[in-house]
Design a protein around this motif. Structure first.
Motif, PDB file in Angstrom:
ATOM      1  N   ASP A   7     -16.220 -18.214 -24.448  1.00 18.34           N
ATOM      2  CA  ASP A   7     -16.286 -17.613 -23.114  1.00 18.34           C
ATOM      3  C   ASP A   7     -15.745 -18.540 -22.028  1.00 18.34           C
ATOM      4  N   SER A 153     -11.520 -18.346  -4.815  1.00 13.11           N
ATOM      5  CA  SER A 153     -11.965 -16.957  -4.935  1.00 13.11           C
ATOM      6  C   SER A 153     -10.898 -16.111  -5.626  1.00 13.11           C
ATOM      7  N   GLU A 156     -11.087 -16.786  -9.350  1.00 14.43           N
ATOM      8  CA  GLU A 156     -12.208 -16.078  -9.958  1.00 14.43           C
ATOM      9  C   GLU A 156     -11.862 -14.613 -10.217  1.00 14.43           C
ATOM     10  N   ARG A 157     -11.187 -13.981  -9.270  1.00 17.35           N
ATOM     11  CA  ARG A 157     -10.798 -12.575  -9.453  1.00 17.35           C
ATOM     12  C   ARG A 157      -9.793 -12.438 -10.596  1.00 17.35           C
ATOM     13  N   TRP A 158      -8.835 -13.340 -10.650  1.00 21.83           N
ATOM     14  CA  TRP A 158      -7.781 -13.241 -11.659  1.00 21.83           C
ATOM     15  C   TRP A 158      -8.300 -13.433 -13.076  1.00 21.83           C
ATOM     16  N   SER A 160     -11.514 -12.999 -14.069  1.00 21.89           N
ATOM     17  CA  SER A 160     -12.815 -12.354 -14.278  1.00 21.89           C
ATOM     18  C   SER A 160     -12.868 -11.516 -15.554  1.00 21.89           C
ATOM     19  N   GLU A 161     -11.745 -10.908 -15.952  1.00 20.39           N
ATOM     20  CA  GLU A 161     -11.729 -10.096 -17.161  1.00 20.39           C
ATOM     21  C   GLU A 161     -11.755 -10.951 -18.422  1.00 20.39           C
ATOM     22  N   SER A 164     -16.288 -15.717 -17.152  1.00 21.64           N
ATOM     23  CA  SER A 164     -16.774 -16.245 -15.875  1.00 21.64           C
ATOM     24  C   SER A 164     -17.280 -17.678 -15.989  1.00 21.64           C
ATOM     25  N   ARG A 182     -19.063 -23.373  -5.906  1.00 24.11           N
ATOM     26  CA  ARG A 182     -19.011 -22.005  -6.418  1.00 24.11           C
ATOM     27  C   ARG A 182     -19.706 -21.882  -7.770  1.00 24.11           C
ATOM     28  N   TRP A 184     -18.786 -23.580 -10.578  1.00 22.28           N
ATOM     29  CA  TRP A 184     -17.942 -23.912 -11.706  1.00 22.28           C
ATOM     30  C   TRP A 184     -18.393 -25.250 -12.293  1.00 22.28           C
TER      31      TRP A 184
END
Length: 217
Positions: A7, A153, A156-158, A160-161, A164, A182, A184
């Protein structure tokens, strides 16, 4: 110990992280081109341009950000100039790094304040480019990179799939602090003798990464 699990999202800074301080000549060749660009843009002597470059780096996070704010520089023009291959030095072939990257579970990306062609060329010279799943560069970040909050940020969006559980390996404490804030996992890759208590792991060189990985993996 740091768990090497599927993960994980491994984010590597490029300069002085994927290659180490023993190859500082690589970043110095790029810094020289940056100072030349500042000299050409501002119209000053080289020593003054070097000082402006470092002042912009300190004040804005990157020299480019300062040039964009103060001198209305087109970022692609900047990178086209500083990335001319005949003036640059690249890292050496690194089979041991290739083996290390192959041993990491999860996804592996470069998260850089440079344009992608610089890190891609360097990784090709090291022959580790096949072990990296992608490069997230300053252009994708809208020319606002680390340590600006927007860069983290967007990352994180890029990713996320893909997961995390983000681990950032970086030679700059300034760029690690927002990642820590954040949540990490932060790995400070730097031969510096001391480190702030908020840093999760500290290794002097990328090749020391196995020292902090869980032996059970």
């Amino acid at each position: 110990m740091l768990q090497n699990t599927p993960d994980k999202i491994w984010l590597f800074d490029y300069d002085l992280t994927l290659y180490g301080a023993e190859e500082r000549c690589v970043i110095e060749s790029l810094d020289h081109r940056i100072s030349l660009f500042v000299q050409k843009t501002v119209g000053t002597d080289f020593e003054t341009a070097h000082k402006i470059r470092t002042d912009y780096l300190e004040q804005f996070g990157t020299t480019l950000a300062g040039l964009m704010a103060r001198n209305n520089v087109d970022p692609d023009v900047f990178f086209d100039f500083i990335h001319e291959p005949e003036y640059l030095i690249y890292p050496k072939k690194a089979p041991e790094k290739k083996k290390l990257l192959q041993s990491l579970s999860g996804r592996r990306y470069v998260f850089t304040n440079g344009r992608h062609d610089w890190s891609e060329a360097g990784m090709a010279h090291m022959e580790i480019d096949g072990e990296i799943d992608g490069v997230f560069d300053l252009k994708q970040l809208g020319w606002e990179g680390k340590p600006h909050a927007s860069a983290y940020s967007k990352m994180e969006r890029w990713v996320s799939e893909k997961g995390s559980n983000i681990v950032l390996l970086e030679d700059s404490l300034r760029n690690l602090k927002p990642a820590h804030d954040r949540g990490w996992t932060t790995v400070y890759v730097n031969p510096a003798p001391e480190t702030p208590e908020w840093v999760d792991y500290h290794i002097p060189h990328l090749m020391n990464l196995p020292d902090i990985l869980s032996p059970s993996m």
